[in-house]
Design a protein around this motif. Structure first.
Motif, PDB file in Angstrom:
ATOM      1  N   SER A 176      -6.317  43.518   0.596  1.00 13.39           N
ATOM      2  CA  SER A 176      -6.377  42.069   0.789  1.00 13.39           C
ATOM      3  C   SER A 176      -5.571  41.591   1.991  1.00 13.39           C
ATOM      4  O   SER A 176      -5.428  40.380   2.174  1.00 13.39           O
ATOM      5  CB  SER A 176      -5.869  41.358  -0.479  1.00 13.39           C
ATOM      6  N   ALA A 177      -5.052  42.510   2.770  1.00 15.39           N
ATOM      7  CA  ALA A 177      -4.296  42.089   3.952  1.00 15.39           C
ATOM      8  C   ALA A 177      -5.198  41.317   4.911  1.00 15.39           C
ATOM      9  O   ALA A 177      -6.367  41.660   5.110  1.00 15.39           O
ATOM     10  CB  ALA A 177      -3.706  43.312   4.656  1.00 15.39           C
ATOM     11  N   ASP A 178      -4.656  40.270   5.488  1.00 14.70           N
ATOM     12  CA  ASP A 178      -5.418  39.409   6.386  1.00 14.70           C
ATOM     13  C   ASP A 178      -5.954  40.208   7.582  1.00 14.70           C
ATOM     14  O   ASP A 178      -5.204  40.932   8.249  1.00 14.70           O
ATOM     15  CB  ASP A 178      -4.529  38.273   6.869  1.00 14.70           C
ATOM     16  N   SER A 179      -7.256  40.076   7.857  1.00 13.83           N
ATOM     17  CA  SER A 179      -7.867  40.828   8.957  1.00 13.83           C
ATOM     18  C   SER A 179      -7.307  40.395  10.307  1.00 13.83           C
ATOM     19  O   SER A 179      -7.180  41.221  11.225  1.00 13.83           O
ATOM     20  CB  SER A 179      -9.384  40.648   8.930  1.00 13.83           C
ATOM     21  N   ASN A 180      -6.964  39.128  10.450  1.00 16.01           N
ATOM     22  CA  ASN A 180      -6.377  38.666  11.711  1.00 16.01           C
ATOM     23  C   ASN A 180      -5.008  39.305  11.951  1.00 16.01           C
ATOM     24  O   ASN A 180      -4.661  39.646  13.088  1.00 16.01           O
ATOM     25  CB  ASN A 180      -6.247  37.147  11.706  1.00 16.01           C
ATOM     26  N   LEU A 181      -4.252  39.464  10.869  1.00 13.47           N
ATOM     27  CA  LEU A 181      -2.953  40.132  11.013  1.00 13.47           C
ATOM     28  C   LEU A 181      -3.135  41.615  11.336  1.00 13.47           C
ATOM     29  O   LEU A 181      -2.346  42.191  12.091  1.00 13.47           O
ATOM     30  CB  LEU A 181      -2.138  39.959   9.731  1.00 13.47           C
ATOM     31  N   ARG A 182      -4.163  42.224  10.765  1.00 17.66           N
ATOM     32  CA  ARG A 182      -4.453  43.614  11.131  1.00 17.66           C
ATOM     33  C   ARG A 182      -4.737  43.731  12.629  1.00 17.66           C
ATOM     34  O   ARG A 182      -4.237  44.638  13.304  1.00 17.66           O
ATOM     35  CB  ARG A 182      -5.658  44.122  10.340  1.00 17.66           C
ATOM     36  N   ASP A 183      -5.547  42.808  13.132  1.00 18.01           N
ATOM     37  CA  ASP A 183      -5.855  42.825  14.569  1.00 18.01           C
ATOM     38  C   ASP A 183      -4.585  42.615  15.400  1.00 18.01           C
ATOM     39  O   ASP A 183      -4.418  43.228  16.462  1.00 18.01           O
ATOM     40  CB  ASP A 183      -6.872  41.734  14.894  1.00 18.01           C
ATOM     41  N   LEU A 195       2.255  49.391  10.071  1.00 18.25           N
ATOM     42  CA  LEU A 195       1.185  48.609   9.448  1.00 18.25           C
ATOM     43  C   LEU A 195       1.308  48.633   7.932  1.00 18.25           C
ATOM     44  O   LEU A 195       1.180  47.600   7.266  1.00 18.25           O
ATOM     45  CB  LEU A 195      -0.171  49.170   9.879  1.00 18.25           C
ATOM     46  N   PHE A 196       1.587  49.822   7.394  1.00 17.88           N
ATOM     47  CA  PHE A 196       1.707  49.961   5.946  1.00 17.88           C
ATOM     48  C   PHE A 196       2.943  49.226   5.432  1.00 17.88           C
ATOM     49  O   PHE A 196       2.864  48.477   4.445  1.00 17.88           O
ATOM     50  CB  PHE A 196       1.791  51.446   5.583  1.00 17.88           C
ATOM     51  N   ARG A 197       4.066  49.401   6.122  1.00 14.63           N
ATOM     52  CA  ARG A 197       5.344  48.842   5.654  1.00 14.63           C
ATOM     53  C   ARG A 197       5.391  47.322   5.777  1.00 14.63           C
ATOM     54  O   ARG A 197       5.870  46.634   4.873  1.00 14.63           O
ATOM     55  CB  ARG A 197       6.495  49.477   6.459  1.00 14.63           C
ATOM     56  N   HIS A 198       4.927  46.792   6.865  1.00 16.61           N
ATOM     57  CA  HIS A 198       5.135  45.374   7.139  1.00 16.61           C
ATOM     58  C   HIS A 198       3.927  44.490   6.830  1.00 16.61           C
ATOM     59  O   HIS A 198       4.068  43.265   6.830  1.00 16.61           O
ATOM     60  CB  HIS A 198       5.528  45.184   8.609  1.00 16.61           C
ATOM     61  N   LEU A 199       2.770  45.088   6.567  1.00 18.61           N
ATOM     62  CA  LEU A 199       1.592  44.266   6.262  1.00 18.61           C
ATOM     63  C   LEU A 199       0.976  44.623   4.912  1.00 18.61           C
ATOM     64  O   LEU A 199       0.799  43.742   4.060  1.00 18.61           O
ATOM     65  CB  LEU A 199       0.539  44.425   7.363  1.00 18.61           C
ATOM     66  N   LEU A 200       0.657  45.886   4.704  1.00 14.57           N
ATOM     67  CA  LEU A 200      -0.047  46.265   3.487  1.00 14.57           C
ATOM     68  C   LEU A 200       0.825  46.120   2.237  1.00 14.57           C
ATOM     69  O   LEU A 200       0.357  45.619   1.209  1.00 14.57           O
ATOM     70  CB  LEU A 200      -0.564  47.705   3.606  1.00 14.57           C
TER      71      LEU A 200
END
Length: 293
Positions: A176-183, A195-200
């Motif tokens: 459910s992580a925001d796709s814009n934040l992934r980008d 990416l895993f630690r700070h977003l997922l």
């Protein structure tokens, strides 16, 4: 030239009457204290009223204790048989917590594998669904046949019940992580670990806590149902065995006393995880933040 007083000017009067930040904070504190008090007082009054009604109806109608005991008799039985019931309670607590810990470890690790490796999810998720939708009371006899240790079999039954909510909720959270934040993370060339630690992980944490509150109660249900199915007896057994023994002996007050302990244990588990969820999420996530009214 005539001077204009504050009371003669409506705009100035409104400014003067506007409450300060301290007044607003004090008002919000009073509202929160009143709501907290009501959340405790109202359920307590309702439960006390129902127990009093139960006591009165049993005494007025002279209902025999072997049909339905009065709350006072249940409490007396609990106190008189505390040595026996406390050991059974501790066994049920250990079984429930061990199953829950195993469900957390297994569910979270498998959820991470599902989120990072698509083929793992495709291959193993149907098996997890099959275990979840198959009633534990149907699986328990087979587990008791194939697992030599009764305690290990009970633990496995409770783990199966508690495992899926942790797995399912954590997988949903990780996805459910925001796709814009992934980008944005990719734009700044973040490593997979960053990416895993700070977003997922922050994205999955609210879902995990929701699954934890569900799994806590289900692990207790799984432990009790498994012990009912096993029909075990002896000192190293839980509250379900005390209920079975009491039913065989028609000791209805003892049955209610053991059932009371099961219910209280379930309530404590829920309250602990609800408090943990508020502590973890209360300062940053909308689901647990206190909204000003």
């Amino acid at each position: 030239m005539a001077s204009t007083s504050i009371t003669d000017n409506p705009a100035l009067a409104d400014v003067q009457a506007a409450p300060s930040a301290a007044d607003l904070q004090a008002r919000d504190d009073r509202i929160r204290r009143r709501e907290s008090l009501l959340r405790i007082a109202v359920p307590t009054i309702v439960i006390a009223g129902l127990l009093l009604l139960w006591e009165v109806l049993v005494r007025v109608n002279n209902v025999p204790h072997y049909i339905i005991p009065a709350p006072s008799l249940i409490l007396t039985t609990l106190v008189d048989n505390w040595d026996t019931l406390s050991g059974a309670l501790w066994f049920t607590v250990k079984l429930t917590l061990l199953a829950l810990v195993a469900a957390i470890v297994g569910g979270v690790l498998l959820a991470i594998a599902f989120a990072l490796f698509k083929w793992v999810e495709i291959g193993l998720f149907p098996i997890a669904v099959i275990l979840q939708v198959t009633p534990i009371i149907a699986i328990a006899p087979l587990i008791l046949i194939y697992v030599s240790s009764t305690t290990a079999a009970l633990l496995l039954c409770a783990w199966i019940v508690a495992f899926f909510p942790i797995l399912s909720n954590t997988v949903i959270g990780l996805k459910s992580a925001d796709s814009n934040l992934r980008d944005l993370f990719q734009l700044y060339r973040a490593s997979p670990w960053q990416l895993f630690r700070h977003l997922l992980v922050p994205s999955a944490l609210p879902y995990f806590m929701a699954g934890l509150k569900i799994a806590g109660g289900l692990s207790l249900i799984g432990a009790v149902v498994a012990e009912f199915t096993a029909g075990t007896a002896g000192r190293e057994t839980g509250l379900a065995s005390r209920i079975l023994e009491s039913s065989f002996r028609t000791e209805i007050p003892m049955m209610f006393a053991a059932l009371l302990l099961v219910s209280l244990l379930g309530i404590v588990i829920f309250l602990v995880f609800a408090a943990l969820s508020r502590a973890v999420l209360g300062h940053w996530h909308e689901s647990e933040m206190k909204r000003e009214r």
